[in-house]
Design a protein around this motif. Sequence first.
Motif: not given
Length: 164
Positions: A68-83, A114-119, A125-127
């Motif tokens: 199987p193929v497992l995809a792991l996503f981190a930092s979909v929101h820019g402030y999520e540093y622990p993942p 992430f670079l803009g440190r937005t939550i 685009d504000g999305k």
Amino acid sequence: MRARTVTAAFALLVLLTAPLAAQVPFTIGTFTAQPGTSVSGDLAVPGRGVEPGTTIPISILHGSRPGPVLALFASVHGYEYPPVLALQRLRKNIDPKDLAGTIIMVHVANMPSFLGRTIYYTPGDGKNLNRVFPGKADGTISERIAYQLTREVVDRATAVIDLH
């Protein structure tokens, strides 16, 4: 009864003696992992008009055997540093030679945020990237990120885990 036993025995013999399917290389964007190896690179998200594009850092840990193929996503929101840190540590502790299947690590899904440190929202685009999947090839920066991630990662994964 005897015919069923012979048929079952023959089927088992075929399964046990058939060569296992060979693992083939796995490509995302412009980088390819050979079986039993890992590779990292940046998935390009093209710009649109005067609006710049971005890149998405990804690692592929491609097992030596199919699976199987497992995809792991981190930092979909820019402030999520622990993942982000968790995936860095996890990558160091997995030997692709021991894997059956593939792990795709999306280290920072939303680089502008992430670079803009937005939550929650992507600068420009504000999305909220988490709300625009599957995205649009000709959309805003968030929609283009979602489109690339959907096309290159999500659509190819057996399972996806978004780490928050």
